[in-house]
Design a protein around this motif. Structure first.
Motif, PDB file in Angstrom:
ATOM      1  N   ILE A  81       0.839  -1.201   0.000  1.00  0.00           N
ATOM      2  CA  ILE A  81       0.000   0.000   0.000  1.00  0.00           C
ATOM      3  C   ILE A  81       0.873   1.250   0.000  1.00  0.00           C
ATOM      4  CG2 ILE A  81      -1.754   1.298   1.265  1.00  0.00           C
ATOM      5  CD1 ILE A  81      -2.756  -1.428   2.323  1.00  0.00           C
ATOM      6  N   VAL A  82       1.869   1.291   0.909  1.00  0.00           N
ATOM      7  CA  VAL A  82       2.675   2.518   0.989  1.00  0.00           C
ATOM      8  C   VAL A  82       3.546   2.699  -0.264  1.00  0.00           C
ATOM      9  CG1 VAL A  82       2.676   2.618   3.498  1.00  0.00           C
ATOM     10  CG2 VAL A  82       4.575   1.505   2.318  1.00  0.00           C
ATOM     11  N   LYS A  83       3.766   1.627  -0.988  1.00  0.00           N
ATOM     12  CA  LYS A  83       4.500   1.731  -2.248  1.00  0.00           C
ATOM     13  C   LYS A  83       3.708   2.561  -3.249  1.00  0.00           C
ATOM     14  CE  LYS A  83       7.159  -1.965  -3.743  1.00  0.00           C
ATOM     15  NZ  LYS A  83       7.246  -3.366  -4.178  1.00  0.00           N
ATOM     16  N   ARG A  84       2.392   2.493  -3.143  1.00  0.00           N
ATOM     17  CA  ARG A  84       1.535   3.196  -4.101  1.00  0.00           C
ATOM     18  C   ARG A  84       1.080   4.565  -3.615  1.00  0.00           C
ATOM     19  NH1 ARG A  84       1.115  -2.064  -4.618  1.00  0.00           N
ATOM     20  NH2 ARG A  84       0.899  -2.953  -6.704  1.00  0.00           N
ATOM     21  N   VAL A  85       0.829   4.636  -2.296  1.00  0.00           N
ATOM     22  CA  VAL A  85       0.302   5.891  -1.759  1.00  0.00           C
ATOM     23  C   VAL A  85       1.306   6.491  -0.777  1.00  0.00           C
ATOM     24  CG1 VAL A  85      -1.638   6.991  -0.597  1.00  0.00           C
ATOM     25  CG2 VAL A  85      -1.995   4.891  -1.901  1.00  0.00           C
ATOM     26  N   GLY A  86       1.878   7.625  -1.110  1.00  0.00           N
ATOM     27  CA  GLY A  86       2.811   8.296  -0.211  1.00  0.00           C
ATOM     28  C   GLY A  86       2.087   9.401   0.536  1.00  0.00           C
ATOM     29  N   ILE A 155       9.971  15.807   2.102  1.00  0.00           N
ATOM     30  CA  ILE A 155       9.093  15.499   0.961  1.00  0.00           C
ATOM     31  C   ILE A 155       9.810  14.553  -0.003  1.00  0.00           C
ATOM     32  CG2 ILE A 155       7.888  16.483  -1.036  1.00  0.00           C
ATOM     33  CD1 ILE A 155       7.321  18.959   0.658  1.00  0.00           C
ATOM     34  N   ALA A 156      11.098  14.800  -0.233  1.00  0.00           N
ATOM     35  CA  ALA A 156      11.880  13.920  -1.114  1.00  0.00           C
ATOM     36  C   ALA A 156      11.876  12.492  -0.590  1.00  0.00           C
ATOM     37  CB  ALA A 156      13.307  14.441  -1.253  1.00  0.00           C
ATOM     38  N   GLY A 157      11.919  12.355   0.756  1.00  0.00           N
ATOM     39  CA  GLY A 157      11.927  11.032   1.373  1.00  0.00           C
ATOM     40  C   GLY A 157      10.697  10.224   1.016  1.00  0.00           C
ATOM     41  N   VAL A 158       9.574  10.887   0.825  1.00  0.00           N
ATOM     42  CA  VAL A 158       8.350  10.181   0.436  1.00  0.00           C
ATOM     43  C   VAL A 158       8.320   9.989  -1.084  1.00  0.00           C
ATOM     44  CG1 VAL A 158       5.829  10.278   0.437  1.00  0.00           C
ATOM     45  CG2 VAL A 158       7.107  11.045   2.435  1.00  0.00           C
TER      46      VAL A 158
ATOM     47  N   LYS C 181       5.670   4.783   9.334  1.00  0.00           N
ATOM     48  CA  LYS C 181       4.930   3.665   8.752  1.00  0.00           C
ATOM     49  C   LYS C 181       4.643   3.955   7.280  1.00  0.00           C
ATOM     50  CE  LYS C 181       2.076   1.163  12.083  1.00  0.00           C
ATOM     51  NZ  LYS C 181       0.699   1.126  12.610  1.00  0.00           N
ATOM     52  N   SER C 182       4.304   5.220   7.005  1.00  0.00           N
ATOM     53  CA  SER C 182       4.029   5.610   5.624  1.00  0.00           C
ATOM     54  C   SER C 182       5.275   5.525   4.765  1.00  0.00           C
ATOM     55  CB  SER C 182       3.497   7.044   5.562  1.00  0.00           C
ATOM     56  OG  SER C 182       2.338   7.163   6.323  1.00  0.00           O
TER      57      SER C 182
END
Lengths: 287, 281, 265
Positions: A81-86, A155-158, C181-182
């Protein structure tokens, strides 16, 4: 990537004295590559909503569907999930922890299992997107940077996790006008150049007017409006009744129209307003 | 008008050996009693450092800062300086000292050694002045950001100050909270005669100030009335400041060849000016 | 938000709430001490009645008071079992290698009764006293303790600040956990070493933020004329009232009665 919610409801502390329903019956459908704005005063349910988009919260009832996948499906691991939604939370600089900027940005991609060379590429790309100089800053400690730079690193980290949907909660709050514009422009580039779908939570109507394709308006946990900025700002009275303001440019046009000026009040950005008022004045000018 | 605070050739450096660490460079300013002063500047322009010089939280490395004639370098008078010049900070959560609202407001007068019955009265008065009397028994965590900032103001008011500095106190608030706080500031200024120094990078919050001081690279870039400051937008952009949208529209119209009279600061003024212009065409 | 409320202040107005926090602190101290001298049913009976009277005076619902026992219920059961099977004495019941003795039963009953009374008694203190009053009370009492008198104000101030920061830091922690977690952080799988390592992305930001907050708070305190405990007054001063003296006398009398029940057995 498209996101859909079906009568999404979330209640905190069910069965206690503190029971509180933060969002109720929220149903919407967004398209891939859309730039969505989410507005509403504090406590209107915005942050509860966005935490459902990557399953940090699970619905009390209703469902969230990301690109056809129901997030309540137990088989879907959190990593997928987190791979798709940051998600970039408010004041994201508080999540920095590594010794160097490079390591901090690489934290997400490494967790997702990207290889060293892939991660290296992703970090460079993400830093480029938020206008951070890779060579100059990669070995710096994130804690030595200025406030605006820290924000960009976070922000870059996400972004380095290559999400197809990026949710940002007030990414520009506390920054000066120049820092603010820089961040918002980077976000627009991500949307236009690599087609990331954006959900931008903001208090600032002018920003929403300027950048978003469609806008969600929340009040007391309910989704009141979900339309183009133009249509949303046409409900000036409704917005003001729930404690939100319309962009100043829109306000000026509406006031002019009220005074009997023959302006088209459907515009809402500063440049459009200037052009529209100039057009009217030109018409009035005897040539 | 009586001088409230005066800065004479005041400089501040976080590291005197390193000139790049100079936050403020040779500042000369005078703030008078009863003024509503806006201090603007981009992040890192030195505006927060300036705020901390004004009540002796930082001492100038060169030059002097005097409050009502008292030098901030004089340790014996520092308590009296801080009683007169109160400060409200940016983060509402990091300035609450007690776990109950009224106890927090009482913190200042308690430090001044006032007798209990007098503290009780000033606490109630201060809370009423910011419209938070009914919240006196609440815990700060039950309040919104705007309400917490108003409690912080009450805490300062309880020391009966002549001047309050707002160090980016609106930056973390939502539009609603920001409006509440600005209304309170203006009311205190108009009705109680409290000198207000409001530091912010939201220029639209300063259109009603008596003057705007802009800082850039640790120096005073300009010191003008809002009307003068917004009459020339080209002076703002090198300072990384953005004019309020209304001013930008007026400016755009001027560039398009429509000379709007004067400098409109509010929507109403702008609409009126456009109307006048149309009549004259 | 849910578990932490156990044992937290219950806001009603009652004679118990109105007592001086020092009276309540001293009272609980004496009560807990006194319980260790009690060893018979009559003594526990008096101690129990005393507690019931206090609960009744506090207007806190009984269910609320009993809730404070929940977290330590396991401890009580566990210690009782241990005492029951491991104490030497006359065997009254035996199954296989498990022997239950008469002194085992009496020790288990003693310990369980003591624990229940101690926990309920002390939670009654926190249920009826605000944290502000509690820290004030502790500060004032410490003033009379020889070695601690000089730092009593500092200790009181530290406790009060720590308490006011708890909600903020809890919120902060929640936010950091969610943010990491995100970013794909995994706190639930792996061995102990891996899990400990997974805490770094949470602990570092939490410390950084706590330090940042502390330095901002220090500045806020300074700008409100704080210069330590000297010459400082308080808005709400603690004053003993007749009710305080009366309840103290009753308590001492009841505890003395508990002690002298020894003579009955």
């Amino acid at each position: 990537m498209a996101v859909e919610t079906i009568s999404l409801t979330h209640t905190y502390a069910v069965g206690t004295a503190f029971e509180f329903t933060a969002i109720k019956g929220v149903t919407f459908k967004t398209l891939a590559h859309e730039f969505i704005g989410i507005i509403g005063h504090t406590g209107s349910g915005k942050s509860t909503l966005i935490q459902h988009l990557n399953k940090l919260l699970t619905p009390t009832s209703g469902s969230v569907i990301v690109n056809g996948f129901d997030l309540s499906d137990k088989k879907m691991p959190m990593k997928e999930i987190v791979k798709r939604v940051g998600i970039v939370f408010q004041y994201p600089e508080y999540q920095l922890f590594e010794e160097t900027v490079y390591k901090d940005i690489a934290f997400g991609p490494t967790n997702l299992g990207f290889s060293k060379s892939e991660t290296d590429f992703l970090v460079r790309e993400a830093m480029d997107f938020v206008s951070l100089d890779f060579e100059k800053l990669k070995d710096e400690s994130p804690f030595d940077l200025s406030g605006g730079q820290k924000r960009r690193v976070a922000i870059a980290g996400v972004l380095a996790m290559k999400p197809q949907i990026l949710v940002l909660d007030e990414p520009a709050s506390g920054l000066d006008p120049v820092g603010r514009e820089g961040i918002l422009r980077s976000i627009r580039r991500m949307n236009k150049e690599i087609g990331i779908s954006i959900f931008l939570v903001s208090h600032n109507m002018d920003d929403v007017a300027e950048y978003c394709d469609r806008v969600m308006v929340f009040s007391k946990g309910e989704l009141l409006l979900f339309e183009s900025p133009n249509e949303v700002f046409a409900h000036a009275d409704l917005l003001e009744s729930i404690g939100l303001e319309v962009p100043q440019a829109k306000k000026v046009l509406l006031m002019l129209k009220e005074r009997g000026f023959s302006v088209d009040a459907s515009f809402y950005t500063c440049d459009e307003a200037v052009a529209e008022i100039a057009r009217c004045l030109r018409q009035a000018k005897p040539c | 008008m009586k001088t409230m605070i005066r800065l004479e050739a005041a400089s501040f450096s976080y590291d005197e050996a390193d000139s790049s660490k100079t936050a403020l460079d040779d500042i000369n300013l005078e703030f008078c009693e009863g003024e509503f002063i806006g201090i603007a500047g981009h992040n890192g322009s030195g505006k927060s450092t300036l705020a901390k010089l004004l009540n002796g939280l930082l001492l100038p490395t060169k030059g002097d800062v005097t409050v009502l004639g008292m030098n901030t370098k004089n340790e014996n008078e520092i308590k009296e300086i801080r009683r007169n010049v109160g400060m409200v900070f940016q983060n509402p959560d990091n300035q609450m000292i007690a776990t109950i609202v009224e106890e927090d407001v009482a913190f200042g007068p308690e430090n001044l050694g006032k007798p209990p019955y007098e503290i009780r009265d000033t606490v109630d008065e201060s809370l009423a002045l910011v419209g938070m009397a009914e919240y006196k028994d609440k815990r700060p965590s039950q309040l919104s950001g705007g309400q917490k900032q108003r409690i912080a103001i009450a805490g300062v008011l309880a020391m009966k100050p002549k001047c309050i500095i707002f160090d980016e106190s609106t930056a973390m608030l939502d539009p609603q909270g920001r409006k509440e706080l600005l209304d309170t500031m203006h009311r205190l200024n108009a009705e109680e005669g409290v000198t207000i120094i409001h530091i912010t990078h939201y220029m639209e919050e300063l259109i009603t100030a008596s003057r705007i001081i802009a800082l850039n690279e640790g120096k005073v870039a300009f010191d003008k009335t809002p009307r003068d400051a917004f009459s020339d937008l080209s002076a703002l952009s090198p300072l990384n400041l953005a004019a309020p949208e209304v001013v930008q529209i007026a400016d755009g119209l001027k560039i398009a060849g429509f000379p709007i009279e004067g400098t409109a600061l509010s929507c109403e003024e702008l609409v009126e000016a456009i109307w006048q212009l149309k009549q004259s065409l | 938000m849910n578990d932490i409320t156990v044992g937290q202040y219950y806001p009603v107005d009652s004679p118990m709430h109105r007592l001086d926090p020092r009276t309540k602190l001293k009272g609980v101290f004496l009560y807990v001490m006194g319980l260790f001298f009690v060893n018979n049913l009559y003594g526990y009976g008096i101690a129990f009645i005393l507690l019931c009277v206090c609960v009744a005076c506090s207007k806190v619902p009984i269910s609320y008071v009993l809730r404070s026992l929940k977290p330590i219920l396991m401890v009580i059961v566990f210690t009782s079992i241990i005492n029951l099977v491991w104490t030497q004495g006359n065997v009254v019941w035996q199954m296989g290698f498990i022997k239950i003795t008469d002194s085992g039963i009496s020790l288990a009953a003693n310990m369980a009764a003591r624990l229940v009374l101690i926990i309920t008694g002390s939670s009654l203190l926190t249920l009826t006293t605000t944290t502000v009053a509690l820290t004030d009370g502790i500060e004032m009492l410490l003033r009379k303790v020889p070695l601690l008198s000089k730092v009593s104000h500092e200790i009181g101030m530290m406790m009060s600040i720590a308490l006011s920061f708890i909600p903020t830091l809890t919120e902060e922690l929640d936010r950091i956990v969610k943010a990491q977690k995100s970013r794909g952080a995994d706190f639930e799988s792996g061995n102990i070493a891996a899990r400990a390592k997974a805490m770094i992305p949470i602990l570092v930001p939490l410390f950084v933020s706590a330090i940042q907050r502390a330095s901002e708070l220090a500045m806020a305190m300074e700008s409100r004329c704080y210069t330590g405990g000297t010459n400082r007054t308080r808005m709400k001063e603690l004053k003993y009232r007749p009710a305080d003296h009366l309840s103290m006398t009753c308590l001492v009398a009841a505890l003395a009665a508990c002690y002298f029940t020894k003579a009955l057995v």
